[in-house]
Design a protein around this motif. Structure first.
Motif, short mmCIF file in Angstrom:
data_model
loop_
_atom_site.label_atom_id
_atom_site.label_comp_id
_atom_site.label_asym_id
_atom_site.label_seq_id
_atom_site.Cartn_x
_atom_site.Cartn_y
_atom_site.Cartn_z
N THR A 282 -11.81 8.25 1.16
CA THR A 282 -12.23 6.93 1.64
C THR A 282 -13.72 6.86 1.94
O THR A 282 -14.28 5.77 2.04
N TYR B 18 0.82 -1.22 0.00
CA TYR B 18 0.00 0.00 0.00
C TYR B 18 0.85 1.27 0.00
O TYR B 18 0.68 2.15 -0.85
N GLU C 54 -10.62 0.68 11.62
CA GLU C 54 -10.12 0.20 10.33
C GLU C 54 -10.70 -1.18 10.05
O GLU C 54 -10.72 -2.05 10.91
N LEU C 55 -11.17 -1.36 8.82
CA LEU C 55 -11.80 -2.62 8.44
C LEU C 55 -10.78 -3.75 8.23
O LEU C 55 -11.06 -4.90 8.51
N ARG D 38 -0.74 6.61 7.64
CA ARG D 38 -0.13 7.69 6.84
C ARG D 38 -0.31 9.05 7.51
O ARG D 38 0.65 9.83 7.62
N ALA E 41 -10.99 4.62 9.11
CA ALA E 41 -10.18 4.01 8.04
C ALA E 41 -8.72 4.47 8.16
O ALA E 41 -8.15 5.03 7.23
N GLU F 63 -9.50 8.62 13.76
CA GLU F 63 -9.47 8.48 12.30
C GLU F 63 -10.29 7.28 11.88
O GLU F 63 -10.06 6.15 12.30
N ASP G 204 -16.12 -1.71 10.86
CA ASP G 204 -16.64 -0.86 9.80
C ASP G 204 -16.90 0.55 10.36
O ASP G 204 -17.58 0.70 11.38
N MET G 205 -16.37 1.54 9.67
CA MET G 205 -16.49 2.92 10.18
C MET G 205 -17.94 3.43 10.17
O MET G 205 -18.24 4.44 10.81
C1 LIG Z 1 -7.17 4.58 0.57
S1 LIG Z 1 -6.93 3.75 2.12
C2 LIG Z 1 -6.71 5.14 3.21
C3 LIG Z 1 -5.94 4.76 4.43
C4 LIG Z 1 -5.45 5.96 5.25
N1 LIG Z 1 -6.55 6.71 5.81
C5 LIG Z 1 -4.58 6.88 4.40
O1 LIG Z 1 -4.92 8.05 4.27
O2 LIG Z 1 -3.56 6.40 3.88
C6 LIG Z 1 -8.58 3.23 2.49
C7 LIG Z 1 -8.69 2.48 3.81
O3 LIG Z 1 -10.07 2.41 4.15
C8 LIG Z 1 -10.29 1.15 4.77
N2 LIG Z 1 -11.74 0.91 4.71
C9 LIG Z 1 -12.48 0.68 3.60
N3 LIG Z 1 -13.77 0.54 3.91
C10 LIG Z 1 -13.84 0.68 5.27
C11 LIG Z 1 -14.92 0.64 6.20
N4 LIG Z 1 -16.18 0.43 5.80
N5 LIG Z 1 -14.63 0.83 7.50
C12 LIG Z 1 -13.35 1.06 7.92
N6 LIG Z 1 -12.30 1.09 7.08
C13 LIG Z 1 -12.53 0.92 5.77
C14 LIG Z 1 -9.44 0.22 3.96
O4 LIG Z 1 -9.24 -1.03 4.60
C15 LIG Z 1 -8.18 1.06 3.80
O5 LIG Z 1 -7.29 0.87 4.87
#
Ligand SMILES: C[S@@+](CC[C@H](N)C(=O)[O-])C[C@H]1O[C@@H](n2cnc3c(N)ncnc32)[C@H](O)[C@@H]1O
Length: 168
Positions: A111, A14, A68-69, A52, A47, A45, A92-93
């Motif tokens: 996200t 990632y 975080e999922l 990062r 997700a 935060e 799940d957020m």
């Molecule tokens: C593009 S990454 C962003 C991660 C971090 N916030 C960043 O800025 O680098 C998207 C993240 O959202 C998480 N995610 C996706 N759907 C989610 C949900 N319904 N609940 C919690 N996390 C979720 C994914 O597992 C992933 O880690």
């Protein structure tokens, strides 16, 4: 329960795959705004991914928690300096609760789009609200699409990768 699209293979690569988003030029302005909004309060935060934004925000003295999922993304976060100290709840957020309330809840890097229906997105806002202290705020970072990408009369655009041809 939502499908986890960030399994071990994606999680491992990632940071490298979105390296430009880890550049200080991308991270520092976001961390600056969030530090200011957090004030003396705590931040949550949605997700949190591999940390990062959360890790540099914590390095600025803000107490950060995450939801975080993907367990695999959290595992990557745990391997970084300071990553074991951040409380992260896997879930799940849109529906997961953590104990505590926060002055700031934030969701970055488009996200919110991982929730693909209006009902899910409304649930996510409602979940954010339920974690906020009075006067707190929910920050959602999304790219703003160009109002019109196509010249008048055109119906498609040829592109390669994520960028339209001709854009460097
Ligand atoms: C593009 S990454 C962003 C991660 C971090 N916030 C960043 O800025 O680098 C998207 C993240 O959202 C998480 N995610 C996706 N759907 C989610 C949900 N319904 N609940 C919690 N996390 C979720 C994914 O597992 C992933 O880690």
């Amino acid at each position: 329960m939502f499908e986890d699209h960030f399994g071990p293979e994606i999680a491992q690569s990632y940071d490298e795959s979105v390296a430009e988003m880890f550049d200080p030029a991308a991270v520092e302005p976001a961390v600056g705004v969030l530090t200011e909004l957090a004030g003396d309060g705590r931040a949550l935060e949605f997700a949190i991914g591999t940390g990062r934004i959360a890790l540099p925000l914590a390095a600025h003295g803000v107490a950060v928690c995450g939801i975080e999922l993907s367990e695999a993304m959290v595992e990557q976060l745990r391997q970084k300096p300071g990553g074991r100290e951040l409380p992260v709840t896997v879930g799940d957020m849109a529906s997961t609760s953590v104990e505590d309330t926060f002055g700031l809840v934030y969701l970055v890097f488009n996200t919110i789009g991982n929730l693909t229906t209006q009902d899910e997105q409304v649930a996510c806002f409602s979940n954010a609200a339920s974690h906020l202290e009075p006067g707190g705020c929910f920050v959602v970072e999304v790219g703003v699409p160009e109002i019109r990408r196509l010249p008048h009369g055109e119906r498609h655009v040829v592109s390669r990768g994520q960028r339209p041809l001709g854009h460097r």
